[in-house]
Design an enzyme around this catalytic site. Structure first.
Site, PDB file in Angstrom:
ATOM      1  CG  PHE A   1      -1.557   1.232   1.636  1.00 18.20           C
ATOM      2  CD1 PHE A   1      -2.197   2.067   0.717  1.00 18.20           C
ATOM      3  CD2 PHE A   1      -1.525   1.619   2.981  1.00 18.20           C
ATOM      4  CE1 PHE A   1      -2.771   3.268   1.128  1.00 18.20           C
ATOM      5  CE2 PHE A   1      -2.103   2.798   3.396  1.00 18.20           C
ATOM      6  CZ  PHE A   1      -2.719   3.633   2.471  1.00 18.20           C
TER       7      PHE A   1
ATOM      8  CB  ALA B   1       9.620  -4.914   2.730  1.00 12.10           C
ATOM      9  CB  ALA B   2       6.748  -4.363   7.410  1.00 13.77           C
ATOM     10  CD  GLU B   3       3.788 -10.627   6.816  1.00 11.16           C
ATOM     11  OE1 GLU B   3       2.576 -10.386   7.015  1.00 11.16           O
ATOM     12  OE2 GLU B   3       4.204 -11.204   5.792  1.00 11.16           O
TER      13      GLU B   3
ATOM     14  CB  THR C   1       4.321   2.145  13.010  1.00 10.46           C
ATOM     15  OG1 THR C   1       3.052   2.315  13.634  1.00 10.46           O
ATOM     16  CG2 THR C   1       5.028   1.013  13.743  1.00 10.46           C
ATOM     17  CG  ASP C   2       1.060   5.744  15.385  1.00  9.25           C
ATOM     18  OD1 ASP C   2       1.072   4.581  14.938  1.00  9.25           O
ATOM     19  OD2 ASP C   2       0.022   6.443  15.424  1.00  9.25           O
ATOM     20  CD  GLU C   3      -0.122   0.153  15.182  1.00  5.54           C
ATOM     21  OE1 GLU C   3      -0.174  -0.938  15.755  1.00  5.54           O
ATOM     22  OE2 GLU C   3      -0.755   0.415  14.146  1.00  5.54           O
TER      23      GLU C   3
ATOM     24  CE1 TYR D   1       3.542  -3.525  11.667  1.00  8.62           C
ATOM     25  CE2 TYR D   1       2.220  -2.161  13.143  1.00  8.62           C
ATOM     26  CZ  TYR D   1       3.017  -2.283  12.015  1.00  8.62           C
ATOM     27  OH  TYR D   1       3.284  -1.184  11.235  1.00  8.62           O
TER      28      TYR D   1
ATOM     29  CB  ALA E   1       6.847  -6.375  19.992  1.00  7.15           C
TER      30      ALA E   1
ATOM     31  CE  LYS F   1       7.523  -1.069  11.110  1.00  7.99           C
ATOM     32  NZ  LYS F   1       8.056  -1.177   9.726  1.00  7.99           N
TER      33      LYS F   1
ATOM     34  N   PRO G   1     -17.730  -4.981  10.924  1.00 12.71           N
ATOM     35  CG  PRO G   1     -15.933  -6.442  10.584  1.00 12.71           C
ATOM     36  CD  PRO G   1     -16.869  -5.535   9.848  1.00 12.71           C
TER      37      PRO G   1
ATOM     38  CG  ASP H   1     -11.748  -4.595  21.951  1.00 14.05           C
ATOM     39  OD1 ASP H   1     -11.359  -4.292  20.812  1.00 14.05           O
ATOM     40  OD2 ASP H   1     -11.660  -3.820  22.926  1.00 14.05           O
ATOM     41  NE  ARG H   2      -6.511  -5.319  16.332  1.00 14.42           N
ATOM     42  CZ  ARG H   2      -6.179  -4.301  15.525  1.00 14.42           C
ATOM     43  NH1 ARG H   2      -5.579  -3.229  16.009  1.00 14.42           N
ATOM     44  NH2 ARG H   2      -6.438  -4.350  14.243  1.00 14.42           N
TER      45      ARG H   2
HETATM   46  P1  NAD Z   1       1.571  -3.659   3.248  1.00 14.27           P
HETATM   47  O1  NAD Z   1       1.286  -4.844   4.090  1.00 14.27           O
HETATM   48  O2  NAD Z   1       0.486  -3.085   2.398  1.00 14.27           O
HETATM   49  O3  NAD Z   1       2.803  -3.979   2.254  1.00 14.27           O
HETATM   50  C1  NAD Z   1       3.934  -4.639   2.681  1.00 14.27           C
HETATM   51  C2  NAD Z   1       4.761  -4.996   1.450  1.00 14.27           C
HETATM   52  O4  NAD Z   1       5.972  -5.641   1.892  1.00 14.27           O
HETATM   53  C3  NAD Z   1       4.069  -5.974   0.490  1.00 14.27           C
HETATM   54  O5  NAD Z   1       4.210  -5.537  -0.841  1.00 14.27           O
HETATM   55  C4  NAD Z   1       4.813  -7.284   0.718  1.00 14.27           C
HETATM   56  O6  NAD Z   1       4.825  -8.125  -0.419  1.00 14.27           O
HETATM   57  C5  NAD Z   1       6.202  -6.780   1.085  1.00 14.27           C
HETATM   58  N1  NAD Z   1       6.960  -7.766   1.866  1.00 14.27           N
HETATM   59  C6  NAD Z   1       6.554  -8.435   2.985  1.00 14.27           C
HETATM   60  N2  NAD Z   1       7.509  -9.289   3.377  1.00 14.27           N
HETATM   61  C7  NAD Z   1       8.559  -9.154   2.517  1.00 14.27           C
HETATM   62  C8  NAD Z   1       9.842  -9.751   2.424  1.00 14.27           C
HETATM   63  N3  NAD Z   1      10.224 -10.698   3.286  1.00 14.27           N
HETATM   64  N4  NAD Z   1      10.677  -9.347   1.428  1.00 14.27           N
HETATM   65  C9  NAD Z   1      10.289  -8.407   0.534  1.00 14.27           C
HETATM   66  N5  NAD Z   1       9.064  -7.825   0.568  1.00 14.27           N
HETATM   67  C10 NAD Z   1       8.209  -8.181   1.549  1.00 14.27           C
HETATM   68  O7  NAD Z   1       2.166  -2.575   4.239  1.00 14.27           O
HETATM   69  P2  NAD Z   1       1.959  -0.980   4.268  1.00 14.27           P
HETATM   70  O8  NAD Z   1       0.690  -0.675   4.968  1.00 14.27           O
HETATM   71  O9  NAD Z   1       2.209  -0.455   2.915  1.00 14.27           O
HETATM   72  O10 NAD Z   1       3.147  -0.567   5.245  1.00 14.27           O
HETATM   73  C11 NAD Z   1       4.434  -0.255   4.733  1.00 14.27           C
HETATM   74  C12 NAD Z   1       5.351   0.110   5.882  1.00 14.27           C
HETATM   75  O11 NAD Z   1       4.815   1.222   6.589  1.00 14.27           O
HETATM   76  C13 NAD Z   1       5.535  -0.982   6.921  1.00 14.27           C
HETATM   77  O12 NAD Z   1       6.883  -0.970   7.349  1.00 14.27           O
HETATM   78  C14 NAD Z   1       4.612  -0.563   8.063  1.00 14.27           C
HETATM   79  O13 NAD Z   1       5.067  -1.064   9.308  1.00 14.27           O
HETATM   80  C15 NAD Z   1       4.719   0.933   7.978  1.00 14.27           C
HETATM   81  N6  NAD Z   1       3.571   1.709   8.476  1.00 14.27           N
HETATM   82  C16 NAD Z   1       2.314   1.425   8.021  1.00 14.27           C
HETATM   83  C17 NAD Z   1       1.240   2.203   8.456  1.00 14.27           C
HETATM   84  C18 NAD Z   1      -0.163   1.963   7.940  1.00 14.27           C
HETATM   85  O14 NAD Z   1      -1.095   2.628   8.382  1.00 14.27           O
HETATM   86  N7  NAD Z   1      -0.372   1.060   6.982  1.00 14.27           N
HETATM   87  C19 NAD Z   1       1.454   3.244   9.384  1.00 14.27           C
HETATM   88  C20 NAD Z   1       2.761   3.502   9.818  1.00 14.27           C
HETATM   89  C21 NAD Z   1       3.810   2.728   9.356  1.00 14.27           C
HETATM   90  P1  TYD Z   2      -6.239  -1.259  11.654  1.00 13.61           P
HETATM   91  O1  TYD Z   2      -6.644  -0.671  10.343  1.00 13.61           O
HETATM   92  O2  TYD Z   2      -6.062  -2.735  11.748  1.00 13.61           O
HETATM   93  O3  TYD Z   2      -4.926  -0.474  12.108  1.00 13.61           O
HETATM   94  P2  TYD Z   2      -4.121  -0.521  13.534  1.00 13.61           P
HETATM   95  O4  TYD Z   2      -4.654  -1.627  14.366  1.00 13.61           O
HETATM   96  O5  TYD Z   2      -2.725  -0.778  13.098  1.00 13.61           O
HETATM   97  O6  TYD Z   2      -4.339   0.834  14.140  1.00 13.61           O
HETATM   98  O7  TYD Z   2      -7.316  -0.847  12.743  1.00 13.61           O
HETATM   99  C1  TYD Z   2      -7.624   0.501  13.000  1.00 13.61           C
HETATM  100  C2  TYD Z   2      -8.635   0.535  14.136  1.00 13.61           C
HETATM  101  O8  TYD Z   2      -9.853  -0.080  13.706  1.00 13.61           O
HETATM  102  C3  TYD Z   2      -8.182  -0.252  15.362  1.00 13.61           C
HETATM  103  O9  TYD Z   2      -8.607   0.434  16.534  1.00 13.61           O
HETATM  104  C4  TYD Z   2      -8.932  -1.579  15.246  1.00 13.61           C
HETATM  105  C5  TYD Z   2     -10.217  -1.183  14.548  1.00 13.61           C
HETATM  106  N1  TYD Z   2     -10.826  -2.237  13.687  1.00 13.61           N
HETATM  107  C6  TYD Z   2     -12.170  -2.586  13.847  1.00 13.61           C
HETATM  108  O10 TYD Z   2     -12.877  -2.057  14.712  1.00 13.61           O
HETATM  109  N2  TYD Z   2     -12.685  -3.569  13.037  1.00 13.61           N
HETATM  110  C7  TYD Z   2     -11.948  -4.188  12.081  1.00 13.61           C
HETATM  111  O11 TYD Z   2     -12.478  -5.095  11.386  1.00 13.61           O
HETATM  112  C8  TYD Z   2     -10.568  -3.796  11.904  1.00 13.61           C
HETATM  113  C9  TYD Z   2      -9.707  -4.447  10.857  1.00 13.61           C
HETATM  114  C10 TYD Z   2     -10.054  -2.801  12.714  1.00 13.61           C
END
Ligand code: NAD
Ligand code: TYD
Length: 337
Positions: A11, A82-84, A125-127, A150, A152, A154, A205, A272-273
């Site tokens: 993304f 890149a990340a999970e 991330t802020d997390e 997650y 932890a 990061k 949900p 809840d999560r």
């Molecule tokens: P995403 O899950 O959409 O994309 C992750 C990408 O990394 C994918 O294209 C995946 O194929 C690739 N990837 C995963 N494992 C890999 C590996 N072993 N080798 C090579 N590529 C690999 O993630 P995102 O939401 O785009 O997040 C990107 C970065 O931003 C992450 O580091 C995440 O921690 C950070 N971040 C995300 C958010 C958010 O709101 N999404 C907020 C703050 C920080």
């Molecule tokens: P998420 O998009 O998973 O981001 P993060 O947990 O990294 O902040 O979730 C954003 C918020 O939305 C979080 O408080 C959990 C909540 N949430 C729901 O209430 N329902 C859902 O199905 C999901 C995926 C998230």
């Protein structure tokens, strides 16, 4: 200059590549991505023939592949996206988070050191700061207190970056950003999941009471900040980025339903999560003061345009829903109802 972007098919990475190739001149991109469930080359089809863009399918855990790619393309800088990235998945199966986010970062740092990379940017991330109560903001000086597998993983990666700067003089910088939204976000995260469920007349949900608060930033604002930090950030520093748009989840869900002309009876409060962080909120005054960055896109406008993007790009997300997504959805939501 040629930059290795890891995770560029995901993304934020894909949006970053759009930003660079459309708005910044003199920068070529090598996108290094394993294409996990979250990686989607359809996010980048318009650049397939662009001479400034190269895709390499590779795994950041594979040091040989990383080394070879850096040498072959004479990489100057690395931006490590890149990340999970999904908290719920980290609760269902944490090990891959440690492998990808911690060991993967270590492999990249080692490669950056070995190849004398001129600039390395860690996307964090802020997390990593944990959870806030009703008051206060995360500052750059807030102690790390991650709560999910997650966050932890990061935070651990952030510590490795710090160590490489301190011990090896690696020219690294870091961004810590709040929750992103915008085009191409995988529909496991709150905003795209709710848009798609609303469109498909499925339940929305909401975890717990829906009063958990996140700070939301449009992905374009985030990526502009990433580029500012890459270009102008001080080595060894980390910069908080956020949208200055704190919202309880339920407010977002209602906004989406309202924008789509759907009924609030689609909302379903579910279990809840585990360990659900209550509130995230960012102080972005440091980056504003140092680099002149601030978010520009107003949340309501950004969210409305994001909803419209999902409406206009149905084939993009329908293909995702038809794949392995169903297995994840079943695993994450089956015990909540
Ligand atoms: P995403 O899950 O959409 O994309 C992750 C990408 O990394 C994918 O294209 C995946 O194929 C690739 N990837 C995963 N494992 C890999 C590996 N072993 N080798 C090579 N590529 C690999 O993630 P995102 O939401 O785009 O997040 C990107 C970065 O931003 C992450 O580091 C995440 O921690 C950070 N971040 C995300 C958010 C958010 O709101 N999404 C907020 C703050 C920080
Ligand atoms: P998420 O998009 O998973 O981001 P993060 O947990 O990294 O902040 O979730 C954003 C918020 O939305 C979080 O408080 C959990 C909540 N949430 C729901 O209430 N329902 C859902 O199905 C999901 C995926 C998230």
């Amino acid at each position: 200059m040629r930059i290795l972007v890891t995770g560029g098919a995901g993304f934020i990475g894909a949006n970053f590549i759009h930003f660079i190739l459309k708005k910044v001149s003199g920068v070529d991109i090598v996108n290094f991505d394993k294409l996990t469930y979250a990686g989607n080359l359809e996010n980048l089809t318009e650049f397939e023939k662009n001479p400034r863009y190269t895709f390499v399918k590779g795994d950041i855990l594979n040091a040989e592949q990383v080394d070879h790619t850096i040498s072959k393309y004479e990489i100057d800088g690395i931006i490590h996206f890149a990340a999970e990235s999904h908290v719920d998945r980290s609760i269902l199966g944490p090990l891959v988070f440690t492998e990808t986010n911690v060991i993967g970062t270590q492999v990249l740092l080692e490669a950056a050191r070995k190849h004398k990379i001129k600039r390395y940017l860690q996307i964090s991330t802020d997390e990593v700061y944990g959870s806030l109560g009703a008051e206060g903001l995360f500052h750059e000086t807030t102690p790390l207190a991650p709560n999910s597998p997650y966050s932890a993983s990061k935070a651990s990666a952030d510590m490795l970056v710090r160590a490489y700067v301190h011990t090896f003089d690696l020219p690294a910088v870091m961004t810590r950003c709040s929750n992103n939204y915008g085009p191409y976000q995988f529909p496991e995260k709150l905003i795209p999941l709710m848009i798609i469920n609303a469109l498909n007349n499925k339940p929305l949900p909401v975890y717990g009471d829906g009063m958990n608060v996140r700070d939301w930033i449009h992905v374009e604002d985030h990526n502009r900040g990433v580029w500012d930090v890459f270009e102008k950030g001080k080595i060894g520093e980390h910069y908080n980025l956020g949208g200055i748009a704190e919202k309880p989840n339920i407010e977002i869900v209602k906004f989406i339903l309202n924008h789509l002309g759907k009924d609030e009876s689609q909302i379903k409060y579910v279990k809840d999560r585990p360990g659900h962080d209550k509130r995230y909120a960012m102080d972005v005054s440091y980056i504003k003061q140092e680099l002149g960055w601030e978010p520009k896109i107003k949340f309501e406008e950004g969210l409305a345009s994001t909803i419209d993007w999902y409406l206009a790009n149905k084939t993009w997300w329908e293909r995702i829903l038809s794949g392995d997504y169903q297995n994840y959805f079943q695993a994450n939501y089956k015990d909540r109802v």
